[in-house]
Design a protein around this motif. Sequence first.
Motif, PDB file in Angstrom:
ATOM      1  N   SER A   1     -10.576  -0.278  -0.823  1.00 44.61           N
ATOM      2  CA  SER A   1      -9.838   0.251   0.313  1.00 44.61           C
ATOM      3  C   SER A   1      -8.433   0.649  -0.139  1.00 44.61           C
ATOM      4  N   VAL A   2      -7.587   1.046   0.807  1.00 42.03           N
ATOM      5  CA  VAL A   2      -6.244   1.515   0.475  1.00 42.03           C
ATOM      6  C   VAL A   2      -5.206   0.718   1.250  1.00 42.03           C
ATOM      7  N   GLY A   3      -3.972   0.775   0.762  1.00 41.51           N
ATOM      8  CA  GLY A   3      -2.855   0.146   1.439  1.00 41.51           C
ATOM      9  C   GLY A   3      -1.867   1.174   1.936  1.00 41.51           C
ATOM     10  N   ASP A   4      -0.761   0.685   2.488  1.00 46.56           N
ATOM     11  CA  ASP A   4       0.258   1.590   3.021  1.00 46.56           C
ATOM     12  C   ASP A   4       1.667   1.165   2.608  1.00 46.56           C
ATOM     13  N   GLY A   5       1.785   0.589   1.403  1.00 46.22           N
ATOM     14  CA  GLY A   5       3.114   0.306   0.881  1.00 46.22           C
ATOM     15  C   GLY A   5       3.372  -1.162   0.616  1.00 46.22           C
TER      16      GLY A   5
ATOM     17  N   THR B   1       8.110  -6.937   7.340  1.00 51.26           N
ATOM     18  CA  THR B   1       8.685  -5.612   7.497  1.00 51.26           C
ATOM     19  C   THR B   1       8.218  -4.737   6.349  1.00 51.26           C
ATOM     20  N   ARG B   2       7.732  -3.540   6.658  1.00 50.14           N
ATOM     21  CA  ARG B   2       7.330  -2.635   5.583  1.00 50.14           C
ATOM     22  C   ARG B   2       8.580  -2.041   4.957  1.00 50.14           C
ATOM     23  N   MET B   3       8.652  -2.122   3.626  1.00 44.88           N
ATOM     24  CA  MET B   3       9.864  -1.756   2.901  1.00 44.88           C
ATOM     25  C   MET B   3       9.735  -0.460   2.111  1.00 44.88           C
ATOM     26  N   GLY B   4       8.650   0.278   2.312  1.00 42.82           N
ATOM     27  CA  GLY B   4       8.564   1.573   1.648  1.00 42.82           C
ATOM     28  C   GLY B   4       7.324   1.753   0.804  1.00 42.82           C
ATOM     29  N   LEU B   5       7.310   2.843   0.031  1.00 47.65           N
ATOM     30  CA  LEU B   5       6.205   3.255  -0.836  1.00 47.65           C
ATOM     31  C   LEU B   5       4.897   3.412  -0.052  1.00 47.65           C
TER      32      LEU B   5
ATOM     33  N   TYR C   1      10.731  -5.128  -8.833  1.00 44.23           N
ATOM     34  CA  TYR C   1       9.958  -4.066  -9.474  1.00 44.23           C
ATOM     35  C   TYR C   1       8.544  -4.072  -8.899  1.00 44.23           C
ATOM     36  N   VAL C   2       8.040  -2.874  -8.600  1.00 45.98           N
ATOM     37  CA  VAL C   2       6.711  -2.739  -8.001  1.00 45.98           C
ATOM     38  C   VAL C   2       5.875  -1.769  -8.834  1.00 45.98           C
ATOM     39  N   ALA C   3       4.710  -2.226  -9.248  1.00 44.62           N
ATOM     40  CA  ALA C   3       3.766  -1.390 -10.002  1.00 44.62           C
ATOM     41  C   ALA C   3       2.829  -0.700  -9.030  1.00 44.62           C
ATOM     42  N   ALA C   4       3.015   0.613  -8.859  1.00 43.37           N
ATOM     43  CA  ALA C   4       2.222   1.393  -7.914  1.00 43.37           C
ATOM     44  C   ALA C   4       1.146   2.173  -8.657  1.00 43.37           C
ATOM     45  N   MET C   5      -0.097   1.987  -8.244  1.00 40.91           N
ATOM     46  CA  MET C   5      -1.218   2.662  -8.895  1.00 40.91           C
ATOM     47  C   MET C   5      -1.359   4.111  -8.449  1.00 40.91           C
TER      48      MET C   5
ATOM     49  N   THR D   1      16.090   0.961  -0.630  1.00 40.13           N
ATOM     50  CA  THR D   1      15.868   2.193  -1.379  1.00 40.13           C
ATOM     51  C   THR D   1      15.123   1.866  -2.665  1.00 40.13           C
ATOM     52  N   TRP D   2      14.375   2.854  -3.155  1.00 39.61           N
ATOM     53  CA  TRP D   2      13.580   2.675  -4.371  1.00 39.61           C
ATOM     54  C   TRP D   2      13.816   3.843  -5.327  1.00 39.61           C
ATOM     55  N   SER D   3      13.751   3.553  -6.617  1.00 40.31           N
ATOM     56  CA  SER D   3      13.797   4.605  -7.631  1.00 40.31           C
ATOM     57  C   SER D   3      12.638   4.394  -8.592  1.00 40.31           C
ATOM     58  N   ARG D   4      12.011   5.496  -9.018  1.00 44.21           N
ATOM     59  CA  ARG D   4      10.918   5.398  -9.972  1.00 44.21           C
ATOM     60  C   ARG D   4      11.493   5.372 -11.381  1.00 44.21           C
ATOM     61  N   VAL D   5      11.229   4.295 -12.110  1.00 47.85           N
ATOM     62  CA  VAL D   5      11.848   4.106 -13.422  1.00 47.85           C
ATOM     63  C   VAL D   5      10.872   4.323 -14.570  1.00 47.85           C
ATOM     64  N   LEU D   6       9.562   4.434 -14.264  1.00 51.05           N
ATOM     65  CA  LEU D   6       8.578   4.687 -15.323  1.00 51.05           C
ATOM     66  C   LEU D   6       7.426   5.481 -14.735  1.00 51.05           C
TER      67      LEU D   6
END
Length: 219
Positions: A77-81, A93-97, A117-121, A142-147
Amino acid sequence: VMSGRIAAIDGHLDQGRLTLYVGAASGGVWKSQNGGTTWKPVFDKHAQSIGAIRVDPSNPKTVWVGTGESWVRNSVSVGDGVYKSTDAGETWTRMGLPDSERIAGIVVDPTDGNTVYVAAMGHLWSGGGERGLYKTTDGGKTWSRVLHSNEDSGCAAVAMDPKDPKVLYATLWQHRRRPWAFESGGPGGGLFKSTDGGATWTKLNGDPRRGLPTGEVGR
């Protein structure tokens, strides 16, 4: 609806009392305050597919949950952040992504709970979306993509050196599921290391002197 697969687990010990959180593939987040003897659901109002859980080591009342199971079988299944609780799982509280679809890992800086740090597939059946390793320094505002490497590769794992929170290891995995096949591995994958909190990265595989594989790698 298969809730039996446990996709994530974390906890903390306080004066001999063990509190545990577990996340199921499609059964939400469950909490135990007696070392696993009894459990209660704490995430039923939100996405039920869970990929990662992390308790803030400096404040156990703060708990992070990444939605979307990362074991990308054909029934996944899928998620929403990513979500955050500051009251030990009572409210979230949903914090993004929201376009990450699935989150494989979360690490929290033990010296600064606002640095996470969050590893997003990312998307499984298509390219794009929010994929790669993301960082926040303001508690998720706020989030920034670092890799990141390409539109078909997501971050499959992240780890932090317990002696130095600026030293990080992360993997990128190029993958795509199609109705007739599953593609795992590609030029966008690899094992990476940062010594400056994610500002810059060195790819570790592909160098024979390091003893790691050359060529394209999978998960």
